[in-house]
Scaffold this motif. Structure first.
Motif, PDB file in Angstrom:
ATOM      1  N   LEU A   1       8.951  -5.474 -11.562  1.00  0.00           N
ATOM      2  CA  LEU A   1       7.702  -5.083 -10.770  1.00  0.00           C
ATOM      3  C   LEU A   1       7.327  -3.671 -10.385  1.00  0.00           C
ATOM      4  O   LEU A   1       8.346  -2.944  -9.957  1.00  0.00           O
ATOM      5  CB  LEU A   1       7.762  -5.801  -9.236  1.00  0.00           C
ATOM      6  N   ILE A   2       6.186  -3.576 -10.947  1.00  0.00           N
ATOM      7  CA  ILE A   2       5.496  -2.029 -10.788  1.00  0.00           C
ATOM      8  C   ILE A   2       4.806  -1.949  -9.560  1.00  0.00           C
ATOM      9  O   ILE A   2       3.838  -2.916  -9.321  1.00  0.00           O
ATOM     10  CB  ILE A   2       4.731  -1.759 -11.989  1.00  0.00           C
ATOM     11  N   ARG A   3       4.972  -1.224  -8.628  1.00  0.00           N
ATOM     12  CA  ARG A   3       4.036  -1.004  -7.435  1.00  0.00           C
ATOM     13  C   ARG A   3       3.317   0.245  -7.614  1.00  0.00           C
ATOM     14  O   ARG A   3       3.998   1.462  -7.646  1.00  0.00           O
ATOM     15  CB  ARG A   3       4.747  -0.920  -6.142  1.00  0.00           C
ATOM     16  N   LEU A   4       2.089   0.345  -7.859  1.00  0.00           N
ATOM     17  CA  LEU A   4       1.299   1.392  -8.285  1.00  0.00           C
ATOM     18  C   LEU A   4       0.479   1.910  -7.081  1.00  0.00           C
ATOM     19  O   LEU A   4      -0.275   0.880  -6.341  1.00  0.00           O
ATOM     20  CB  LEU A   4       0.324   1.077  -9.325  1.00  0.00           C
ATOM     21  N   VAL A   5       0.490   3.135  -6.459  1.00  0.00           N
ATOM     22  CA  VAL A   5      -0.093   3.441  -5.159  1.00  0.00           C
ATOM     23  C   VAL A   5      -0.761   4.843  -5.537  1.00  0.00           C
ATOM     24  O   VAL A   5      -0.068   5.709  -6.049  1.00  0.00           O
ATOM     25  CB  VAL A   5       0.951   3.657  -3.943  1.00  0.00           C
ATOM     26  N   GLN A   6      -1.930   4.953  -5.008  1.00  0.00           N
ATOM     27  CA  GLN A   6      -2.838   6.210  -5.060  1.00  0.00           C
ATOM     28  C   GLN A   6      -3.293   6.393  -3.680  1.00  0.00           C
ATOM     29  O   GLN A   6      -3.907   5.653  -3.031  1.00  0.00           O
ATOM     30  CB  GLN A   6      -3.874   6.064  -6.019  1.00  0.00           C
ATOM     31  N   GLY A   7      -3.191   7.728  -3.111  1.00  0.00           N
ATOM     32  CA  GLY A   7      -3.654   7.924  -1.756  1.00  0.00           C
ATOM     33  C   GLY A   7      -4.796   8.627  -2.180  1.00  0.00           C
ATOM     34  O   GLY A   7      -6.020   8.087  -2.545  1.00  0.00           O
ATOM     35  N   ALA A   8      -4.924  10.041  -1.551  1.00  0.00           N
ATOM     36  CA  ALA A   8      -6.273  10.833  -1.820  1.00  0.00           C
ATOM     37  C   ALA A   8      -6.512  10.918  -3.202  1.00  0.00           C
ATOM     38  O   ALA A   8      -5.401  11.375  -4.037  1.00  0.00           O
ATOM     39  CB  ALA A   8      -6.203  11.733  -0.712  1.00  0.00           C
ATOM     40  N   GLN A   9      -7.375  11.444  -3.555  1.00  0.00           N
ATOM     41  CA  GLN A   9      -7.674  11.867  -5.382  1.00  0.00           C
ATOM     42  C   GLN A   9      -8.926  12.918  -5.118  1.00  0.00           C
ATOM     43  O   GLN A   9      -9.906  12.969  -4.365  1.00  0.00           O
ATOM     44  CB  GLN A   9      -8.113  10.792  -5.920  1.00  0.00           C
TER      45      GLN A   9
END
Length: 524
Positions: A1-9
């Motif tokens: 299982l891949i958990r892909l997270v992005q905050g600010a950008q």
């Protein structure tokens, strides 16, 4: 299982893992397989990649899979890594219960009963192969790339070199369940020259940009979604895997299975649709200069007839689940947003900021993610060219754009004129092998389609009707390594059965006006 997270950008990204695919919607078995996930600010995604193949026992007893943000700017800036798998137990890793390789279950990358389809593909440079030693994006307005590298199917090689067939991105086709054997030949010279152009990648350090990076003469073909041995047939030199690129005068065989494996690890013919192909011999320079293509996995046992002097458009015939013969017109569009163009037209080169033949980025470009010229299929039709002004001058807002799309006034655009008959079923295969860090949107005027192209109840193995999908008329989130299968309702001409010219385009103003638009011509 891949958990892909992005905050600010500050920019957008496109995540991909080589050698794997996953369901677009993890809880919907009919949502179709993908190999790239666009992601923006404050988003997160979870997806299972359990349908990937186990490690192959190479000399290191490992298989390394590249993970990356696949946009040109992110790779340039270092956003990549390795997922390493092992064929033997490791002292610091638990053995997973479903690791069938360790249980002695053999999985063949090309099942014994699969039909074999073979292709011979050549990588050639514009210099020494194409008329005028350049890849022409717009003949009327003298827009071209002198440093282009393209892939050509061997059956078309002589006519492309002779100038009787216009260059276009490579398109290979296979029926679901077939095994592809693609032999790549490197016909490039040992040393490739490079003409300075206006940069389309972000600066890493002061005084250094992409013009100072020599172009490699090694090439490869990397696919998505198909099943293969990543340690040999991925087309990428990563980690401990074998060298999978080839130098001038060399050739290499790639083997890919146009299918999947079910929960019992049995091969299943899978209509994967549009798949990006891309050279990883030089990830900085090659895609920008045209070293990409596409593989279209058609319905099982399908046949096709391509148009005269083009593989971009074809008529596909197949039998549905009830044995009824069906057909559709297929149009393959490659979206380009980081083209390094040149011109000999003095109208486009005025101003002290220009240098030689290099074509400046358009005036609305504010950051690296907006740089580079735009178009489809090695073609572009920018507004500034139609109006005879300079791309670097902010003059378009002061000019009359009323008839800017008119073929009666300006002639047909250089971008592909897609053709179909009223009422014909049509499918548009929209691909983006490479991109900047700006995501895009695609619209076909007068059409709407199901966002999910895979038929309900088929476990993502067949493209067809899915009444649980929402209906859209614009495809958003288009980024590097993304591909889409657009199946408009009612066929060509819509519900009213209208003939005429229908606009296709990028929705973003700066990309649309800089050449990313064309015509779907519906004939009576």
């Amino acid at each position: 299982l891949i958990r892909l997270v992005q905050g600010a950008q500050e920019e957008q990204h496109s995540f991909s893992i080589h050698g794997h695919k996953w369901l677009k919607e993890s809880n919907d078995p009919d949502s179709g397989y993908v190999n790239a996930q666009e992601i923006g600010i404050s988003e997160h995604f979870e997806f299972s990649i359990s349908n990937g193949l186990p490690a192959i026992k190479n000399r290191f007893k490992t298989a390394d899979y590249l993970y990356q943000s696949a946009t040109s700017g992110d790779l340039w800036n270092g956003m990549w890594g390795i997922m390493r798998t092992y064929s033997d137990p490791q002292p610091d890793l638990s053995v997973l219960p479903n690791n069938l390789e360790m249980k002695g279950v053999k999985i063949q990358h090309c099942p014994d009963k699969s039909k074999i389809r073979e292709y011979r593909v050549h990588a050639i440079s514009a210099k020494g192969n194409l008329p005028g030693d350049k890849l022409v994006y717009n003949e009327k307005y003298k827009l071209y790339d002198p440093d282009a590298i393209i892939f050509v199917d061997e059956k078309n090689l002589a006519s492309v070199r002779a100038g009787t067939r216009k260059p276009e991105p490579l398109v290979l086709r296979a029926s679901a369940g077939e095994c592809l054997k693609v032999t790549l030949f490197n016909d490039l010279p040992p040393l490739l020259t490079k003409t300075p152009h206006w940069i389309s990648s972000p600066p890493i350090t002061e005084g250094f940009n992409i013009n100072q990076v020599p172009m490699s003469s090694r090439v490869s073909l990397h696919p998505q979604l198909v099943t293969y041995d990543v340690s040999r047939f991925d087309g990428t030199n990563v980690g401990l895997n074998d060298d999978q690129t080839i130098g001038p005068g060399e050739s290499r065989l790639y083997k890919w299975f146009a299918g999947s494996y079910d929960e019992n690890k049995k091969p299943v013919a899978t209509e994967l649709g549009a798949i990006n192909l891309k050279s990883f011999g030089d990830i900085v320079n090659h895609p920008m200069h045209g070293a990409f293509g596409g593989l279209i996995v058609e319905p099982e046992n399908a046949t096709w007839v391509t148009d005269m002097n083009s593989d971009i458009q074809a008529t596909i015939t197949y039998k549905d689940k009830n044995g009824v013969v069906q057909s559709f017109r297929e149009h393959v569009l490659f979206m380009q947003d980081d083209i390094a163009l040149h011109s000999t037209n003095p109208n486009f080169l005025s101003g002290s900021y220009n240098s030689g033949t290099a074509l400046r980025n358009i005036a609305v470009s504010e950051g690296a993610e907006d740089l580079g010229q735009k178009g489809y299929n090695y073609r572009t039709e920018p507004f500034y060219a139609r109006l005879g002004t300079n791309p670097g001058l902010a003059l378009l807002n002061d000019m009359d754009l009323t008839d800017i799309l008119s073929s009666k006034r300006f002639g047909d655009p250089a971008t592909p004129i897609l053709k179909a008959k009223v009422g014909q079923n049509i499918r548009i295969r929209l691909l983006m092998p490479n991109s900047t860090n700006r995501q895009h949107s695609f619209t076909l005027h007068g059409a709407e389609w199901a966002e999910n192209a895979w038929a309900k109840g088929t476990k993502s193995n067949v493209i067809g009707q899915n009444d649980s999908s929402r209906i859209i008329s614009t495809q958003t989130g288009i980024a590097s390594m993304k591909a889409y299968n657009i199946v408009p309702f009612y066929g060509a001409g819509g519900a009213a059965g209208l003939s005429g010219d229908f606009l296709y385009r990028n929705q973003e103003t700066g990309v649309f006006s800089n050449g990313a638009w064309g015509i779907l011509r519906i004939e009576p």
